[in-house]
Design an enzyme around this catalytic site. Sequence first.
Site, PDB file in Angstrom:
ATOM      1  N   ASP A  81       0.869  -1.172   0.000  1.00 29.94           N
ATOM      2  CA  ASP A  81       0.000   0.000   0.000  1.00 29.94           C
ATOM      3  C   ASP A  81       0.905   1.221   0.000  1.00 29.94           C
ATOM      4  O   ASP A  81       2.122   1.108   0.210  1.00 29.94           O
ATOM      5  CB  ASP A  81      -0.898  -0.035   1.242  1.00 29.94           C
ATOM      6  CG  ASP A  81      -2.016   0.992   1.163  1.00 29.94           C
ATOM      7  OD1 ASP A  81      -2.095   1.713   0.149  1.00 29.94           O
ATOM      8  OD2 ASP A  81      -2.794   1.084   2.118  1.00 29.94           O
ATOM      9  N   ASP A 102      -1.093  -4.435   6.930  1.00 30.60           N
ATOM     10  CA  ASP A 102      -1.297  -4.244   8.366  1.00 30.60           C
ATOM     11  C   ASP A 102      -2.763  -4.090   8.723  1.00 30.60           C
ATOM     12  O   ASP A 102      -3.099  -3.790   9.864  1.00 30.60           O
ATOM     13  CB  ASP A 102      -0.517  -3.028   8.875  1.00 30.60           C
ATOM     14  CG  ASP A 102      -0.953  -1.725   8.190  1.00 30.60           C
ATOM     15  OD1 ASP A 102      -1.831  -1.785   7.299  1.00 30.60           O
ATOM     16  OD2 ASP A 102      -0.422  -0.652   8.534  1.00 30.60           O
ATOM     17  N   ASP A 113      -6.119  -7.902   5.404  1.00 29.83           N
ATOM     18  CA  ASP A 113      -4.886  -8.261   4.694  1.00 29.83           C
ATOM     19  C   ASP A 113      -4.419  -9.684   4.960  1.00 29.83           C
ATOM     20  O   ASP A 113      -3.436 -10.136   4.371  1.00 29.83           O
ATOM     21  CB  ASP A 113      -3.753  -7.292   5.070  1.00 29.83           C
ATOM     22  CG  ASP A 113      -3.925  -5.920   4.426  1.00 29.83           C
ATOM     23  OD1 ASP A 113      -4.562  -5.854   3.364  1.00 29.83           O
ATOM     24  OD2 ASP A 113      -3.429  -4.925   4.992  1.00 29.83           O
ATOM     25  N   ASN A 150      35.660 -36.657   8.133  1.00 26.37           N
ATOM     26  CA  ASN A 150      34.405 -35.909   8.005  1.00 26.37           C
ATOM     27  C   ASN A 150      34.255 -34.892   9.125  1.00 26.37           C
ATOM     28  O   ASN A 150      33.834 -33.746   8.916  1.00 26.37           O
ATOM     29  CB  ASN A 150      33.238 -36.899   8.014  1.00 26.37           C
ATOM     30  CG  ASN A 150      31.946 -36.274   7.544  1.00 26.37           C
ATOM     31  OD1 ASN A 150      31.935 -35.552   6.556  1.00 26.37           O
ATOM     32  ND2 ASN A 150      30.864 -36.542   8.247  1.00 26.37           N
ATOM     33  N   ASP A 200      34.396 -30.562   9.011  1.00 24.93           N
ATOM     34  CA  ASP A 200      33.208 -29.823   9.441  1.00 24.93           C
ATOM     35  C   ASP A 200      33.556 -28.595  10.270  1.00 24.93           C
ATOM     36  O   ASP A 200      32.773 -27.636  10.318  1.00 24.93           O
ATOM     37  CB  ASP A 200      32.280 -30.725  10.271  1.00 24.93           C
ATOM     38  CG  ASP A 200      31.327 -31.534   9.408  1.00 24.93           C
ATOM     39  OD1 ASP A 200      31.124 -31.142   8.243  1.00 24.93           O
ATOM     40  OD2 ASP A 200      30.810 -32.555   9.882  1.00 24.93           O
TER      41      ASP A 200
END
Length: 838
Positions: A328, A587, A591, A680, A684
């Site tokens: 708006d 708002d 809406d 692994n 990480d």
Amino acid sequence: MSAVEKPFWSVPSSELFEQLQTTPTGLANDEVQRRLSSYGFNRLQEKKKADAITLFLNQFRSPLVLILLFAAILSIFLQDPISATIILVIVFVSSILGFWQERGATDAVKKLLSIVQINTTAVRNGEPSQIPLEQIVPGDVVILTAGNMVPGDCTLIEGRDLFLDEATLTGETYPAEKSVGVLVPDAPLSARSNTLFMGTHVVSGTGKALVVTTGKKTEFGKISESLMLKPPETGFERGVRRFGYLLMEITLIMVIAIFAVNAYFGRPILASFLFSVALAVGLTPQLLPAIVSVNLAHGAKEMAKQKVIVKRLVSIENFGSMNLLCSDKTGTLTEGKAEVHSTIDIEGNASEKVLLYACLNANFESGFANPIDDAIRAKSTFDLAPYKKVDEVPYDFVRKRLSILVSKDNGYIMTTKGAVPNVLDACAQAETTNGVVQIADVREKIQQRFEDLSRQGFRLLGVAYKNVSADRISKDQETQMTFLGFLLLFDPPKPMIKNVLQNLQTLGVSLKIITGDNRFIAASLSTQVGLPGLRVLTGPELHEMSDEALLNQVNDTDVFAEVDPNHKERIILAFKKTGHVVGFIGDGINDASALHAADVGISVNTAVDVAKEAADIVLLEKDLGVLVQGVQDGRKTFANTLKYVFMAVSANFGNMFSMAGASLFLSFLPLLPTQVLLTNLMTDFPEMTIPTDSVDSDMVQKPRRWNVKFIRDFMMTFGLLSSVFDYATFGVLLFILHATADQFRTGWFIESVASAALIVLIIRTRQPFFRSKPSKYLLFATLAVTIGTVLLPFTTLGTLFGFVPVSLTFLLFAAIIVGLYILSAELTKQFFYKRERF
């Protein structure tokens, strides 16, 4: 829950007060606590537990982790306690890391959500108080005004012109009028005019109600299982899911093939099984859920600093991908502070009578608070004491006008104000300086003045009146009125709005205005704020237009003017169907459906409850300027999430592909299962710091979406490049250094982890790595892992994992190989991004 068994709409309110052991002055605080313990919190479904124990146990939900735990137990039974201990330690450490990350993210989000929680006005200890909606209990007395959500199933004990939107329960489009009374026990839901239902909201008027049932015992709660559907999947969630399917397919094929080959060559079944499972773990970015949670929580905290509160974390990714914003004009493009410029008659002369009748209307209306009525009241210098309010016909979005009946000197005057065309429709004559004339004789003149003033940027309301004899009015009496003139309102554009819109445009976000104002004022404002190539589509035109026709025109339209609330959702859905990621700022009372329909529903903290509840993101200030920063933060969050994916898939896929290939021609496993898990885990650590990493400006300049094809191409390109240098390492170890099995595993572990850690600095940016500075945490973690990997084989801990010290010669070879790998990755990256567009 409920404390009344008999249908409460058939019980007088005095009896209900007795049954619920309460009074019109409300409950005492200690009684509220007792009832919360008895009835529970006012929720349709219980919140998922996010306590520390639950979060920690959630880290073990992965099937791969469960298989590893099973393998560790099996190793104990097979009298291999060292392997079992190592597996358990690695799994536990990995789970601790995930828990630590997610716990911090969860706590941060809780604090942010508390800022925008929904409250309701309840009478406690005899005084109205703002109470969180979930703490309302049976026996509470609540006060409701326009825009408020009804906190439970209630009986109305006081009401004035009270209308509720019950579409969620009855499907009825128009608001339902509510009044005090007693109904028959078998009254159908749609006919319970004395009942306010949870899940509905007030459209206009005021009321005081006694809460009878809460939570799952309400009418809304009874059907909540069918209504409380999972929110629509976002583009990011869909991308993560497809990415998961891709990894699952690759992992399944590779693991089955490797296990079969190792078994065929007669290698130990348990070792082959553990090796295959370890490979699967290696291919799986285990920390992805934690990294995503931390990234999103970090993004939410950064956005909160810009006064943007994220209610639904995954919407951050959509926020960053948004390329079209519907809004708006009031309060976003303009100051949002309506000022009365003047009041004039139909001939353009200043008119005190127009102002007086507008003041009567604004002063006595009892609907939702709005800045227009506030501005009219502020302009008033009249003594309104002689006037008494008698009745009211509240404003609604169909009539677009509000009527008030007042009495003075034993006579009744009905005064009406609203949208000029709608007020004119209720008039049969108009006042001029020469007396009253028929409306047909001056309608064209009124319309022309209306258009001319609108083009100047004024918002106009029409004012009319009618002398009546009855002391009650209804919509049907809004006829044969006399048009008095115009109320001119001015809401200037925000000073920096042009710069804000230019910044949004630079970020690839187009603005579309959706307003209930007339086309002329909308066009005038759009010109003032610098929106180019103005094309306007009006509500009446939309009403006559099919969905297919709207799809053909929606992208070519800049302003949607004179729209009704139900048009908003239709416009947004049309934009989505044409491929846009749509944000909507709303708002108002009507809406909610548009906020749900948008990819990103945005509201403000001062919005009505129903709009704030429906939104994904809540602005603490209604300002497009904070959205610009919010979009940038959303894109940074998305970019950092993708960094983890790129790092994980390139390094993991390359290493696992190399191991799979090596296991075919080596007479021993290239890495022991525990060594694969350690690899692994080590890779990480740098990736955990990604949420803190800086993001290049080019990653923020345009919206981006999850692209699984791009990720697959990235994985294949950089994974295979990684494998090339892995095989170079194999060649050095086997044919130059003639390494034993333990030396081979140690050497490749060093090269594999070091290259996977350092490559993070290359693939974290599209620019040459020396032009993009990583965060200090990422740089420190990368260097620490690299140094730790080189030193590990020389320690007692390295011995436990089966590593042995390596020669200086190998370390020199490894440094050369890793250096060539980094250089090749940098060159490949430049070529890859020129070929691939993302």
